[in-house]
Motif scaffolding. Structure first.
Motif, PDB file in Angstrom:
ATOM      1  N   TRP A 172      10.916  23.269   4.397  1.00 52.17           N
ATOM      2  CA  TRP A 172      12.159  22.528   4.224  1.00 52.17           C
ATOM      3  C   TRP A 172      13.232  23.512   3.791  1.00 52.17           C
ATOM      4  O   TRP A 172      13.033  24.305   2.868  1.00 52.17           O
ATOM      5  N   ALA A 196       5.053  22.882   7.426  1.00 52.04           N
ATOM      6  CA  ALA A 196       6.504  22.742   7.560  1.00 52.04           C
ATOM      7  C   ALA A 196       7.196  23.492   6.434  1.00 52.04           C
ATOM      8  O   ALA A 196       6.637  23.687   5.353  1.00 52.04           O
ATOM      9  N   LEU A 234       7.758  12.751  13.915  1.00 52.31           N
ATOM     10  CA  LEU A 234       8.923  13.135  13.117  1.00 52.31           C
ATOM     11  C   LEU A 234       9.572  11.913  12.462  1.00 52.31           C
ATOM     12  O   LEU A 234      10.057  12.000  11.325  1.00 52.31           O
ATOM     13  N   VAL A 290      15.785  18.326  12.178  1.00 47.80           N
ATOM     14  CA  VAL A 290      14.565  19.091  12.423  1.00 47.80           C
ATOM     15  C   VAL A 290      14.877  20.291  13.315  1.00 47.80           C
ATOM     16  O   VAL A 290      15.629  20.191  14.288  1.00 47.80           O
TER      17      VAL A 290
END
Length: 351
Positions: free
Chosen positions: A9, A7, A36, A61
């Protein structure tokens, strides 16, 4: 998945959240959403056991994948992860998180960077619309540093202009889903509008507030919030959104006269917390409401002349400028905004 999930951010506009490749998440929506919720730490008001920031603006997201559509680079699905409820919804778009999709796509190798600047055509799955984002890529790599400033974000960053087309009715099927610029709900005149974000536009004068209150003051006003929620629940079916008790749309926007030289001033409920600024598509919908033949926004709007209108929408922490291009009939043909984004972290998250 104890080994972690890849992932990135990022801050996108005035929001922040996790950016994932679709291939790195479960394909089945219920499994994906459960994952999630775990990653964000919901449901919990503090999101203490996850990466969410205890605010809807930081519990978001982006799911991105290469597009198979002709002339489109990537597909983008936005998911709002509720903070204190076990809900993940795709019922709205997010133009702030959208600002980070272009840089993320380049960082992950989905789109090759060009020298100078790179235009990225993004299909927004939530609303089946296309946006074109321009990313600063000197030397063929993403540059996040620059002089562009947006209210609601400290400091400056590289500009990311985004142009939207054909956003009218993206969620509700029509710009004015009821067919009218003014409806009456609970005895209050409202405008039900969707130009990228379903919004209910309301006059502050009908709620005993001035429009100058801080988000904290408005959130502490239980009577106000109860009245707004009553209207919102009735507006949902009128906007072809069905039952909206567990949905994040429509947004509720109180409008009042601009005080800093803009077109109009706003206080946005998203839908239960008060936005410290205003969302991208929310600003586009409000600006469009100012151009109608009637309604709460028209009452206060100071609209500039010309078919290309620079419209400053004021909010609690500054203003948001929408560039509206009108056709010969006076209808909004396209809208452009300026956003910024910044990569905050890249690695693995552990559910």
């Amino acid at each position: 998945m104890s080994e972690g999930i890849r992932a990135m951010w990022m801050r996108g506009g005035t929001s922040k959240g996790g950016y994932f490749l679709a291939s790195d998440l479960p394909q089945e929506p219920q499994q994906r959403d459960a994952l999630l919720l775990r990653i964000m730490g919901s449901p919990d008001p503090r999101q203490i056991d996850g990466l969410g920031g205890a605010n809807p603006l930081t519990s978001k997201v982006a799911v991105v994948k290469p597009s198979e559509r002709e002339g489109v680079d990537v597909d983008f699905l936005f998911l709002q992860v509720f903070v204190d409820q076990a809900i993940v919804t795709d019922s709205q778009n997010c133009g702030n998180i959208l600002a980070g999709v272009g840089p993320f796509a380049i960082e992950r190798g989905l789109v090759p960077a060009k020298p100078g600047k790179t235009d990225i055509r993004i299909f927004m799955e939530n609303t089946s619309q296309i946006a074109v984002a321009t990313v600063d890529t000197p030397g063929g790599t993403v540059n996040y540093a620059g002089d562009a400033r947006i209210d609601g974000v400290p400091g400056s960053a590289a500009p990311i202009p985004i142009v939207f087309q054909d956003t009218a009715g993206s969620s509700c099927g029509a710009l004015l889903p009821s067919g009218k610029p003014v409806d009456v709900i609970d005895g209050v005149e409202v405008t039900l509008i969707d130009n990228g974000m379903p919004c209910v536009i309301l006059d502050v004068a009908d709620f005993g507030v001035s429009g100058e209150e801080s988000p904290k003051e408005l959130e502490s006003n239980a009577e106000l919030k109860a009245r707004l929620e009553s209207i919102r629940l009735k507006a949902g079916p009128m906007m072809n959104l069905g039952k909206v008790a567990e949905k994040s749309v429509p947004k509720m926007v109180l409008v009042s006269p601009a005080r800093q030289g803009g077109v109009i001033s706003t206080r946005s409920f998203i839908p239960h917390r008060v936005h410290d600024a205003i969302g991208v598509f929310g600003a586009v919908s409000v600006a469009t409401a100012c151009l109608l033949s009637g309604g709460p926004a028209v009452k206060y709007a100071k609209v500039p002349d010309g078919r290309t209108k620079s419209m400053s929408v004021e909010h609690p922490t500054g203003e948001f400028t929408v560039i509206a291009n009108l056709d010969e009939r006076g209808e909004v043909q396209s809208a452009g905004v300026l956003r910024t984004a910044r990569k905050l972290a890249d690695g693995f998250v552990f559910p």
